[in-house]
Design a protein around this motif. Structure first.
Motif, PDB file in Angstrom:
ATOM      1  N   LEU A  10       0.830  -1.209   0.000  1.00 55.06           N
ATOM      2  CA  LEU A  10       0.000   0.000   0.000  1.00 55.06           C
ATOM      3  C   LEU A  10       0.860   1.253   0.000  1.00 55.06           C
ATOM      4  O   LEU A  10       0.485   2.282  -0.583  1.00 55.06           O
ATOM      5  CB  LEU A  10      -0.939  -0.005   1.201  1.00 55.06           C
ATOM      6  N   ARG A  11       2.017   1.190   0.647  1.00 54.99           N
ATOM      7  CA  ARG A  11       2.886   2.374   0.731  1.00 54.99           C
ATOM      8  C   ARG A  11       3.593   2.682  -0.588  1.00 54.99           C
ATOM      9  O   ARG A  11       4.343   3.653  -0.667  1.00 54.99           O
ATOM     10  CB  ARG A  11       3.899   2.202   1.863  1.00 54.99           C
ATOM     11  N   TRP A  12       3.350   1.862  -1.617  1.00 54.74           N
ATOM     12  CA  TRP A  12       3.803   2.265  -2.957  1.00 54.74           C
ATOM     13  C   TRP A  12       3.083   3.553  -3.360  1.00 54.74           C
ATOM     14  O   TRP A  12       3.624   4.363  -4.100  1.00 54.74           O
ATOM     15  CB  TRP A  12       3.485   1.154  -3.973  1.00 54.74           C
ATOM     16  N   GLY A  13       1.850   3.714  -2.894  1.00 56.64           N
ATOM     17  CA  GLY A  13       1.102   4.927  -3.209  1.00 56.64           C
ATOM     18  C   GLY A  13       1.644   6.138  -2.485  1.00 56.64           C
ATOM     19  O   GLY A  13       1.655   7.250  -3.023  1.00 56.64           O
ATOM     20  N   ASN A  14       2.112   5.934  -1.255  1.00 54.96           N
ATOM     21  CA  ASN A  14       2.691   7.024  -0.465  1.00 54.96           C
ATOM     22  C   ASN A  14       3.590   6.388   0.588  1.00 54.96           C
ATOM     23  O   ASN A  14       3.105   5.820   1.567  1.00 54.96           O
ATOM     24  CB  ASN A  14       1.586   7.858   0.191  1.00 54.96           C
ATOM     25  N   GLU A  15       4.894   6.479   0.366  1.00 55.29           N
ATOM     26  CA  GLU A  15       5.830   5.785   1.257  1.00 55.29           C
ATOM     27  C   GLU A  15       5.806   6.349   2.681  1.00 55.29           C
ATOM     28  O   GLU A  15       6.247   5.678   3.624  1.00 55.29           O
ATOM     29  CB  GLU A  15       7.249   5.849   0.696  1.00 55.29           C
ATOM     30  N   ASN A  16       5.271   7.546   2.855  1.00 54.80           N
ATOM     31  CA  ASN A  16       5.213   8.167   4.188  1.00 54.80           C
ATOM     32  C   ASN A  16       3.825   8.093   4.813  1.00 54.80           C
ATOM     33  O   ASN A  16       3.555   8.757   5.818  1.00 54.80           O
ATOM     34  CB  ASN A  16       5.654   9.637   4.093  1.00 54.80           C
ATOM     35  N   ALA A  17       2.947   7.298   4.228  1.00 56.54           N
ATOM     36  CA  ALA A  17       1.568   7.207   4.730  1.00 56.54           C
ATOM     37  C   ALA A  17       1.538   6.633   6.146  1.00 56.54           C
ATOM     38  O   ALA A  17       2.258   5.684   6.464  1.00 56.54           O
ATOM     39  CB  ALA A  17       0.738   6.328   3.800  1.00 56.54           C
ATOM     40  N   THR A  18       0.723   7.241   6.991  1.00 53.94           N
ATOM     41  CA  THR A  18       0.575   6.741   8.370  1.00 53.94           C
ATOM     42  C   THR A  18      -0.362   5.535   8.374  1.00 53.94           C
ATOM     43  O   THR A  18      -1.072   5.273   7.388  1.00 53.94           O
ATOM     44  CB  THR A  18       0.001   7.831   9.279  1.00 53.94           C
ATOM     45  N   CYS A  25      -5.240  -2.651  -4.794  1.00 58.61           N
ATOM     46  CA  CYS A  25      -4.642  -1.739  -5.779  1.00 58.61           C
ATOM     47  C   CYS A  25      -5.376  -0.390  -5.802  1.00 58.61           C
ATOM     48  O   CYS A  25      -4.752   0.658  -6.001  1.00 58.61           O
ATOM     49  CB  CYS A  25      -4.663  -2.380  -7.167  1.00 58.61           C
ATOM     50  N   ILE A  26      -6.678  -0.415  -5.599  1.00 60.83           N
ATOM     51  CA  ILE A  26      -7.441   0.844  -5.521  1.00 60.83           C
ATOM     52  C   ILE A  26      -7.014   1.628  -4.289  1.00 60.83           C
ATOM     53  O   ILE A  26      -6.793   2.851  -4.350  1.00 60.83           O
ATOM     54  CB  ILE A  26      -8.956   0.559  -5.505  1.00 60.83           C
ATOM     55  N   ALA A  27      -6.876   0.943  -3.140  1.00 54.98           N
ATOM     56  CA  ALA A  27      -6.437   1.617  -1.911  1.00 54.98           C
ATOM     57  C   ALA A  27      -5.048   2.208  -2.097  1.00 54.98           C
ATOM     58  O   ALA A  27      -4.763   3.325  -1.645  1.00 54.98           O
ATOM     59  CB  ALA A  27      -6.437   0.617  -0.748  1.00 54.98           C
ATOM     60  N   ARG A  28      -4.183   1.476  -2.773  1.00 56.37           N
ATOM     61  CA  ARG A  28      -2.820   1.966  -3.037  1.00 56.37           C
ATOM     62  C   ARG A  28      -2.857   3.247  -3.868  1.00 56.37           C
ATOM     63  O   ARG A  28      -2.111   4.194  -3.617  1.00 56.37           O
ATOM     64  CB  ARG A  28      -2.031   0.869  -3.768  1.00 56.37           C
ATOM     65  N   ALA A  29      -3.744   3.281  -4.855  1.00 60.92           N
ATOM     66  CA  ALA A  29      -3.869   4.475  -5.701  1.00 60.92           C
ATOM     67  C   ALA A  29      -4.431   5.653  -4.913  1.00 60.92           C
ATOM     68  O   ALA A  29      -3.988   6.800  -5.087  1.00 60.92           O
ATOM     69  CB  ALA A  29      -4.766   4.168  -6.899  1.00 60.92           C
ATOM     70  N   LEU A  30      -5.374   5.401  -4.022  1.00 62.64           N
ATOM     71  CA  LEU A  30      -5.983   6.478  -3.229  1.00 62.64           C
ATOM     72  C   LEU A  30      -4.976   7.128  -2.286  1.00 62.64           C
ATOM     73  O   LEU A  30      -5.082   8.322  -1.967  1.00 62.64           O
ATOM     74  CB  LEU A  30      -7.167   5.935  -2.429  1.00 62.64           C
ATOM     75  N   LEU A  31      -3.989   6.362  -1.832  1.00 63.56           N
ATOM     76  CA  LEU A  31      -2.977   6.918  -0.922  1.00 63.56           C
ATOM     77  C   LEU A  31      -2.124   7.992  -1.587  1.00 63.56           C
ATOM     78  O   LEU A  31      -1.475   8.785  -0.906  1.00 63.56           O
ATOM     79  CB  LEU A  31      -2.080   5.798  -0.380  1.00 63.56           C
ATOM     80  N   LYS A  32      -2.126   8.040  -2.908  1.00 66.00           N
ATOM     81  CA  LYS A  32      -1.386   9.093  -3.612  1.00 66.00           C
ATOM     82  C   LYS A  32      -2.075  10.457  -3.465  1.00 66.00           C
ATOM     83  O   LYS A  32      -1.460  11.485  -3.755  1.00 66.00           O
ATOM     84  CB  LYS A  32      -1.264   8.751  -5.104  1.00 66.00           C
ATOM     85  N   LYS A  33      -3.344  10.406  -3.051  1.00 68.94           N
ATOM     86  CA  LYS A  33      -4.164  11.631  -2.985  1.00 68.94           C
ATOM     87  C   LYS A  33      -4.086  12.372  -4.322  1.00 68.94           C
ATOM     88  O   LYS A  33      -3.682  13.542  -4.404  1.00 68.94           O
ATOM     89  CB  LYS A  33      -3.701  12.539  -1.840  1.00 68.94           C
ATOM     90  N   GLU A  43     -18.285  10.695  -1.925  1.00 68.66           N
ATOM     91  CA  GLU A  43     -18.346  11.352  -0.619  1.00 68.66           C
ATOM     92  C   GLU A  43     -16.989  11.849  -0.121  1.00 68.66           C
ATOM     93  O   GLU A  43     -16.913  12.918   0.493  1.00 68.66           O
ATOM     94  CB  GLU A  43     -18.932  10.372   0.412  1.00 68.66           C
ATOM     95  N   TYR A  44     -15.922  11.073  -0.374  1.00 70.00           N
ATOM     96  CA  TYR A  44     -14.642  11.373   0.274  1.00 70.00           C
ATOM     97  C   TYR A  44     -13.594  12.012  -0.649  1.00 70.00           C
ATOM     98  O   TYR A  44     -12.645  12.611  -0.164  1.00 70.00           O
ATOM     99  CB  TYR A  44     -14.070  10.097   0.899  1.00 70.00           C
ATOM    100  N   ILE A  45     -13.736  11.845  -1.956  1.00 69.08           N
ATOM    101  CA  ILE A  45     -12.768  12.513  -2.850  1.00 69.08           C
ATOM    102  C   ILE A  45     -13.534  13.268  -3.947  1.00 69.08           C
ATOM    103  O   ILE A  45     -13.357  13.020  -5.146  1.00 69.08           O
ATOM    104  CB  ILE A  45     -11.757  11.512  -3.464  1.00 69.08           C
ATOM    105  N   PRO A  46     -14.375  14.229  -3.538  1.00 67.67           N
ATOM    106  CA  PRO A  46     -15.210  14.938  -4.528  1.00 67.67           C
ATOM    107  C   PRO A  46     -14.403  15.815  -5.479  1.00 67.67           C
ATOM    108  O   PRO A  46     -14.851  16.089  -6.600  1.00 67.67           O
ATOM    109  CB  PRO A  46     -16.135  15.787  -3.645  1.00 67.67           C
ATOM    110  N   ASP A  47     -13.224  16.276  -5.045  1.00 71.28           N
ATOM    111  CA  ASP A  47     -12.428  17.175  -5.885  1.00 71.28           C
ATOM    112  C   ASP A  47     -11.514  16.423  -6.845  1.00 71.28           C
ATOM    113  O   ASP A  47     -10.855  17.035  -7.696  1.00 71.28           O
ATOM    114  CB  ASP A  47     -11.575  18.097  -5.002  1.00 71.28           C
TER     115      ASP A  47
END
Length: 579
Positions: A434-442, A486-494, A521-525
């Motif tokens: 999952l941290r492939w999307g954001n290596e610094n994700a909490t 894979c979807i969760a991994r992509a979402l971590l990129k914001k 609901e959570y990523i409307p932009d």
């Protein structure tokens, strides 16, 4: 090719030079030893002069020690340099492959790249070590041994000199026949690796269709081709050693006969003919010349094998990415708006047919856009242009009002998250994937992304939860679980743009609907582009685009397309009846 490979020497250039100097020094001492032995025989043993024996014996011992030291050092440094050079080649190739655009990767099969990184690099490593040692020792020994032979007896030395061109011509004929075979065999290796890779990756399909015998037969056929090619090449190279030995041992017989007659005729008087010590030295030099020619022939054989490998490695190193940063790149993506302006696209390998033809699309930032189309309608090709995995071949593609060609590549691709049609997970824990999307994700961010992707429910059911180990390719999770990870991994990129390329096909309709609701609901932009085969996945999108044979057949809302688009209506009705 040589210049390309030489760039990978880097920190091993100094070691290479030292190895050459050490190898040359070793040969010099080796050449002087027969002269010293001749002195021991002529001035010591034949004259019964024990002091001369001691004198030249000590000199002989010192030279033997120096030869041993220089030989050991040159062999040690050559091995270190060869291994280091090979490591640099592998690293340089791997680094360059990472810069490739999809169009570059399309030129090479995975198996071919693996063969170049392994077998071909090993061939270069072995050849380079031989060049540093044998390719230096051989010529230096040949020249010095010939010079020493002329100093002792020019008549005998001319025999050596006359025979060398004959052996050289024979060696060149052998190499000329072997090189094309080795060149062919390494391409066959690519096919062999490809068969193995396909079989291992698709072993479940092979088992389920009971095709083990077919796969074994396919492997045996390609393996047999490699065996035949190698056998043919080795049969040619096998002539090398006996031919060399035949000529050189013939020379030694002639030398012995001439030397024996000269010694008998002169009564071992150096002033009148050849001495016993001279004959002993000449026989030693004959052996050294034989060894030098054998070394050179081995070097030529190894070079013959490695030239094909060197060309294949240089091909990868010289390959330049088709997609590179502009001179003054833009480092900020303002928003997720997307605009296709008269976009055309063709693959380099299929330049006679347009994959996308005159595409015009305007997507506002934050919109959800569905893309529908039959197999081969170029849906995936369309979305791969957005993060510049390929470049458009005509027209313009803008994100945030800026042409994608003007963006810094890292900036652009960090702003676009893409879940590919063929999902890939890597060996490691769920959290590491999952941290492939954001290596610094909490941990909290990881869990939130998994909730949005409906992945948290099955992750929590694992004993190790987010520390559960994923096997290579995600073979220990189901297709739907892999898609959600894979979807969760992509979402971590914001990301500003989220692309789902048929990425919910393996999940049930209820989970699919939950994921779509989470996005709203959570990523409307975030601009969301969803390629789907199920109309239920895209019917609530702000806009739906229907592709047919690389062209836009229709665009509009669900209701508009039901009314105006025959293709869309047929798909909808067929799925509704199926439901």
């Amino acid at each position: 090719m040589i210049k390309t490979l030489a760039k990978s020497l880097r920190e091993y250039k100094k070691g290479s030079v030292i190895t050459v100097l050490m190898s040359a020094s070793e040969v010099v001492f080796e050449i002087l030893i027969p002269l010293c032995m001749a002195k021991i025989i002529d001035e010591g043993i034949d004259n019964a002069n024990i002091s001369a024996v001691w004198k030249y014996g000590i000199i002989l011992l010192v030279m033997a020690i120096f030869q041993l030291v220089t030989g050991v050092l040159s062999a040690h440094i050559a091995a270190k340099v060869g291994v280091g050079f090979a490591a640099n080649l592998r690293q340089d190739m791997y680094d360059n492959v990472q810069t490739f655009a999809f169009s570059n990767i399309d030129k090479y099969s995975t198996a071919s790249i693996v063969t170049r990184l392994t077998t071909d690099v090993t061939n270069i490593q072995n050849a380079y070590q031989m060049i540093l040692r044998m390719a230096v020792r051989g010529p230096v020994m040949l020249v010095f041994a010939m010079a020493a032979s002329f100093g002792i007896n020019s008549t005998v030395a001319w025999i050596f000199l006359a025979i060398i061109p004959v052996m050289s011509v024979l060696l060149l004929l052998i190499i000329r026949g072997a090189h094309p075979i080795f060149n062919r065999v390494f391409h066959t290796y690519d096919k062999l690796n490809n068969i193995v890779q396909e079989n291992v990756r698709g072993i479940r399909v092979v088992k389920s269709f009971n095709r083990e015998d077919y796969e074994i037969s396919k492997f045996n056929d390609i393996s047999e081709n490699i065996y035949k090619d190698f056998s043919k090449a080795e049969k040619l190279l096998a002539f090398n050693s006996p031919v060399m030995q035949f000529f050189m041992y013939g020379c030694m017989i002639v030398i012995s006969w001439i030397g024996a007659n000269s010694i008998v005729a002169s009564g071992n008087d150096a002033a009148l003919g050849m001495t016993t010590g001279d004959l002993t030295a000449l026989i030693s030099y004959a052996m050294q010349i034989l060894m030098s020619l054998m070394m050179l022939s081995m070097v030529f054989v190894m070079i013959t094998i490695s030239i094909a490998s060197a060309e294949r490695i240089a091909e990868i190193l010289n390959e330049k990415t088709d997609i590179a940063n502009p001179e003054s790149p833009v480092y900020t993506v303002k928003n997720g708006s997307i605009c296709f302006k008269n976009v055309d696209f063709v693959y380099a390998s299929k330049s006679d047919k347009k994959v996308l033809d005159d595409i015009n699309i305007n997507i506002a930032s934050g919109e959800t856009v569905g893309i529908l189309g039959g197999t081969g309608s170029s849906k995936t090709s369309l979305v791969q242009l957005i993060p510049r995995l390929y470049d458009v071949t005509g027209g313009e593609l803008l994100i945030g009002g800026v042409n994608v060609r003007d963006y810094d590549l890292d900036t652009l691709r960090n702003s676009v998250a893409m879940v590919l049609q063929k999902n890939e997970l890597f060996s490691g824990t769920i959290k590491e994937n999952l941290r492939w999307g954001n290596e610094n994700a909490t941990d909290d961010e990881i869990k939130h992304a998994c909730r949005l992707a409906c992945a948290d429910e099955f992750i929590e059911s694992f004993p190790d939860k987010y520390d559960t180990h994923i096997e290579q390719g995600g073979s220990n999770v189901s297709g739907g679980q892999k898609q959600r990870l894979c979807i969760a991994r992509a979402l971590l990129k914001k990301p500003k743009v989220l692309i789902l390329d048929d990425s919910t096909s393996a999940v049930d309709t209820k989970t699919d609907a939950t994921i779509q609701k989470s996005f709203v609901e959570y990523i409307p932009d975030t601009t969301k582009i969803i390629i789907a085969q199920r109309i239920s996945s895209i019917e609530h999108a702000d806009k739906i685009i229907v592709l047919d044979d690389g062209k836009i057949a229709a665009a509009g809302t669900h209701e508009e397309l039901l009314e105006n688009c025959v293709i869309y209506r047929e798909v909808y009705e067929s799925q509704k009846k199926g439901a």
